[in-house]
Every structure is written in C-alpha cells, then in structure tokens.
Scaffold this active site. Sequence first.
Site, PDB file in Angstrom:
ATOM      1  N   ASP A   1       0.971  -1.248   0.096  1.00 46.36           N
ATOM      2  CA  ASP A   1       0.114  -0.144   0.021  1.00 46.36           C
ATOM      3  C   ASP A   1       0.879   1.229   0.027  1.00 46.36           C
ATOM      4  OD1 ASP A   1      -1.499   2.098   0.660  1.00 46.36           O
ATOM      5  OD2 ASP A   1      -2.329   1.271   2.367  1.00 46.36           O
TER       6      ASP A   1
ATOM      7  N   TYR B   1       0.949   0.025  14.975  1.00 46.39           N
ATOM      8  CA  TYR B   1      -0.079  -0.266  14.098  1.00 46.39           C
ATOM      9  C   TYR B   1       0.089   0.530  12.656  1.00 46.39           C
ATOM     10  CZ  TYR B   1      -4.455  -1.204  11.629  1.00 46.39           C
ATOM     11  OH  TYR B   1      -5.245  -1.558  10.635  1.00 46.39           O
TER      12      TYR B   1
ATOM     13  N   LYS C   1      -3.596  -3.757   8.739  1.00 48.20           N
ATOM     14  CA  LYS C   1      -3.452  -5.334   8.731  1.00 48.20           C
ATOM     15  C   LYS C   1      -2.580  -5.607   7.825  1.00 48.20           C
ATOM     16  CE  LYS C   1      -5.860  -6.843  12.212  1.00 48.20           C
ATOM     17  NZ  LYS C   1      -5.327  -7.634  13.238  1.00 48.20           N
TER      18      LYS C   1
END
Length: 372
Positions: free
Chosen positions: A12, A235, A238
Amino acid sequence: MNRITISLIKADVGGYPGHVSVNPQLIKIAEESLKEIKEVSDLLVDYKVMAVGDDLQLLLSHKKGIDNKEIHKLAWDIFKKATNQAKKLKLYGAGQDLLKDAFSGNIRGLGPGVAEMEFSERESEPLIVFMMDKTEPGSFNLPLFKIFSDPFNTAGLIIDPSLHNGFRFEIIDILNHKKIIMHSPSEMYDILALIGSRSRYVIKHVFPAENSKLPKDEPVAVVSTEKLYQIAEKYVGKDDPVALVRAQSGLPAVGEVLEPFSFSYLVAGWMRGSHNGPIMPVSFNYAKCTRFDGPPRVIAAGFQISDGLLIGPLDLFDDPAFDLAREQAITIADYMRRHGPFEPHRLPMEEMEYTTLPNVLKKLKDRFLDVE
Ligand code: F6R
Ligand code: MG
Ligand code: MG
C-alpha cells in the site's frame, strides 16, 4: 525441467480516497516500469499489475528463484516511484507500507508483502492468485484447509487416487517465530487445533505429501505472512495478505480451489484493523473497500503459466455463482455492525494491542483506584 518462479509482491503506497483503492496513476507507473524492465533486461519472463483495495500488486514470473535480490529490488524501486507520485497527488498514507528506508537485499521485513514459489512447470499449469484487503494472513487458513483437506469441499480427495496421499501444511507460529510441517489427513485434528487460532498460527506453504508423484519440496500454495506491526512496532494496517495456489492434475481443481469462497466466513481486520467481519469475494470492479472501510474483500485472478508467460488474468469471482456469498457478506456485515464498539465485532483486547486503542487506555490509567 522448466523451473519457474512466480513472485507476488504487494504494498500500500497510497490510498484513494482514504484507504479505499489504488489510484490508476500508480498502476500505470508500475505497468510502464515493468514493461521497460522486461524490454531492456532478462530479469523478467512476464508480469501483471493488479490491485485490491488500497494495495498495489506486482505479479512477476522469472527464473531467479525466491528471495532474489534483483527481483525484490525492482519491486522496491517501483513502490518507491509510485510513492513519489502518491506524494505529488497527496494520496492518503503515501508510502504507508515502505516502512524502512534502505533496501538491503530482500524486501521481506521492509513492509511490502511477498508470496513466491519456485516449481517445475507442468505440462499445463493453472495458477490462482488470491488478493485480500483489510485483513490478515490467517484469513487464508480456513480456505486453504478446505481446499487441501476437506473432502466435503474437494471431491478429488475422495474421487482421484492421486490426491489420496494428502498434503503437508507448513504452519508458522507468529508469536514465537517457529514453524512446523504437518501432514493431512493423518494429523488433521492437530492442524485444526493450531490454525483455528488464525491470528497466532498461519499457513505459510502447502506441499505435496512425501509419497506424492509431484516433487515433494515444491510448494503447491504459498501465503504472504509478513507482519507489519512487528516491523513498524506500531499499527500500520493489517497485512492484507495474498496467496498463490496451483491447481489440477493431482491437485485440487480450479473449482475446488474457489469453492471455500462460496461461504462468507469471518475474518479480523476491517475498520482500523480492529473488527471481525465477513470476507466478501468480489470481481476486480468491486475491489474497493467502502462500507466501514470494507467489508474485507478477496479477488481471485486465474492464470495459465506457459513457459513462464502469465496467460490471464481471468476475473474468477466475476460470476453470479458467488452472488449468494456476497449477499451473505452484506447480511453479516449489517449484523456485526449493529454491535458497534462491542466484542466480538471489535477484536479482543490482545489483538487491539497494536492499534491506537492502548493510547486511549493510557489516558485513563491513573484514574483507576483499587477495589476494596
Ligand atoms: C484498515 C485501514 C483503515 C484505517 C482507517 C483509519 O486496515 O487501513 O480502516 O485504519 O481508515 O485511518 P487513519 O488512522 O489513517 O485515519
Ligand atoms: Mg492504506
Ligand atoms: Mg490495504
């Protein structure tokens, strides 16, 4: 023997808008770069650029084997180039998955996800490429188990004697960085004891059984298992996993490989990587995560490999045969959403550790008094 390596490397590098999809300009950059590399060097046999949700996917075929420095470097450079454009367009989270700055020989551990396998190309070699967004690698546990172990899913396990030897699963314990190889069907119950905990135990490879006619050390399936939070120590979404699955002639048929996705099972991920929700099989056209940043999606691209050339992709979930699974996903999405911030829609505390929730809890820490 005609050995070929298929590498699916994904990242990404900027969402549009938010975390919904990949901007077409980034896809164009990747396509043009790969076209040039294929023309001017002998690194690649073939390539395809695809996308699911906000993840840019580079499917590469070559003769260099897995974990090859030159192949990983070319993918890294393309992600860098796409990131530059993403920054220009102020796309969301530009460069999100390029967690470390310097490339030092292998793209693993730097942020992008990698699924690759080297094998001897058979007389005819069907390959299915699965790409998921807004979920984690353990989301492939259920379908891979069904494909290679469940006779109610895979008729060939009963009907075709060449499948009777079963398969071996390589399972990774993500917490302890250990791996184990287990045979199905003889160790089926033990396999399930592990892989039912999908955030802890993840299927990495499937191999033929020891006594199979297929080369026993050549994978028949592979999943990307990079864990972003362990790399970034915070974080960053995912892992949005991908998988390669070979099919037919002593392996499950294409239809048996797709069959588990006729059921919209629950996976972890979705909004803020913090929610359980249904996985929805969709066509390439619908590979964008909208409602509550989801629901988590999976696309399937079908290929025939011909001397390393990638003949395809065929958009395999672009088929009304999967409409019921999609309807089921929408129904489950509605049902789960009505729980709002309550578990089991929201993930259990242990799994929230790597999200932004601990920052909220920190704020309250000093206000807790002992209970008499
Ligand atoms: C899930 C995902 C999104 C974001 C959410 C908040 O993997 O990427 O659901 O977590 O959109 O994003 P930020 O914190 O960047 O505003
Ligand atoms: Mg994103
Ligand atoms: Mg993503």
